[in-house]
Enzyme design. Sequence first.
Site, PDB file in Angstrom:
ATOM      1  N   CYS A  87     -14.132  33.714  33.989  1.00 58.23           N
ATOM      2  CA  CYS A  87     -14.016  32.266  34.039  1.00 58.23           C
ATOM      3  C   CYS A  87     -13.137  31.794  32.884  1.00 58.23           C
ATOM      4  CB  CYS A  87     -15.389  31.592  34.000  1.00 58.23           C
ATOM      5  SG  CYS A  87     -16.070  31.348  32.360  1.00 58.23           S
ATOM      6  N   GLU A  88     -12.329  30.802  33.179  1.00 55.35           N
ATOM      7  CA  GLU A  88     -11.385  30.348  32.156  1.00 55.35           C
ATOM      8  C   GLU A  88     -12.057  29.458  31.102  1.00 55.35           C
ATOM      9  OE1 GLU A  88      -8.373  28.388  34.402  1.00 55.35           O
ATOM     10  OE2 GLU A  88      -9.419  26.471  34.469  1.00 55.35           O
ATOM     11  N   HIS A  89     -13.282  29.044  31.354  1.00 50.55           N
ATOM     12  CA  HIS A  89     -13.962  28.176  30.390  1.00 50.55           C
ATOM     13  C   HIS A  89     -14.631  28.944  29.267  1.00 50.55           C
ATOM     14  CE1 HIS A  89     -14.135  25.720  34.259  1.00 50.55           C
ATOM     15  NE2 HIS A  89     -13.198  25.181  33.500  1.00 50.55           N
ATOM     16  N   HIS A  90     -15.166  30.128  29.593  1.00 49.73           N
ATOM     17  CA  HIS A  90     -15.880  30.896  28.575  1.00 49.73           C
ATOM     18  C   HIS A  90     -15.318  32.299  28.392  1.00 49.73           C
ATOM     19  CE1 HIS A  90     -18.735  27.945  30.340  1.00 49.73           C
ATOM     20  NE2 HIS A  90     -19.045  27.739  29.082  1.00 49.73           N
ATOM     21  N   GLN A 128     -13.619  29.818  40.260  1.00 54.78           N
ATOM     22  CA  GLN A 128     -13.837  30.402  41.591  1.00 54.78           C
ATOM     23  C   GLN A 128     -13.142  29.609  42.695  1.00 54.78           C
ATOM     24  OE1 GLN A 128     -17.946  31.462  42.381  1.00 54.78           O
ATOM     25  NE2 GLN A 128     -17.579  31.498  44.594  1.00 54.78           N
ATOM     26  N   HIS A 156     -21.952  34.136  38.034  1.00 50.31           N
ATOM     27  CA  HIS A 156     -21.201  33.835  36.816  1.00 50.31           C
ATOM     28  C   HIS A 156     -22.034  34.151  35.584  1.00 50.31           C
ATOM     29  CE1 HIS A 156     -17.900  31.354  38.754  1.00 50.31           C
ATOM     30  NE2 HIS A 156     -18.736  31.597  39.749  1.00 50.31           N
ATOM     31  N   CYS A 158     -21.405  33.421  32.601  1.00 50.89           N
ATOM     32  CA  CYS A 158     -21.468  32.310  31.646  1.00 50.89           C
ATOM     33  C   CYS A 158     -22.667  31.413  31.950  1.00 50.89           C
ATOM     34  CB  CYS A 158     -20.164  31.519  31.623  1.00 50.89           C
ATOM     35  SG  CYS A 158     -19.769  30.651  33.148  1.00 50.89           S
TER      36      CYS A 158
HETATM   37 ZN   LIG Z   1     -17.748  29.815  32.454  1.00 49.25          ZN
END
Ligand SMILES: [Zn+2]
Length: 200
Positions: A87-90, A128, A156, A158
Amino acid sequence: MAYKKTEQYDEEITAGLSANYRQVLGMLGENPDREGLQKTPERLAKAMQFLTQGYQADAHEILNSAKFHEPVSEMIVVKDIEMYSMCEHHMLPFFGRVHVAYIPNGWITGLSKVARVVDVYARRLQVQERLTLEIMNAIKETLQPLGVAVVIEAQHLCMMMRGVQKQNSETTTSAFDGEFHKNPTRTEFLKLISSDLSRR
Ligand SMILES: [Zn+2]
């Protein structure tokens, strides 16, 4: 074949990443010089390059490298493609399975190429929803089929490791184009993959 799996690492990038990861370890309260961690920055630098190698690959090229003229108009389903992404956020993994279907309009591609396309987009920093769309669009733009459908079921880390959501929650995303906007076609596809969806 235009596409080949790469396990080569750029020396400069590996050195740069390693130096940074060494610092990260220190900042997290670790001692980067203790035995178990001495090679960790370099291993991580290589692992990250491997996990993001999709930036160096072109899904359209892969599909075009095995594009055959074939007068089939039956739905082609490739299900249960293993998928690992981040995931690009975490920058934590999300992983699961991808189901792809398309209805050819004169052109088909090798089944293994569909799995390759999943890898090309999964081995990048992703969400996703975008992953689902990118896989669909690559097939749509290359084969110009009568319809394409992509469903991804993923977990996920995260969410799971940080405990903000249910531990076993699975996220399902889908994208439909062309004939798959019609109810009977979409239902047939969902039925074909649903033996898997209900297995767990
Ligand atoms: Zn994430």
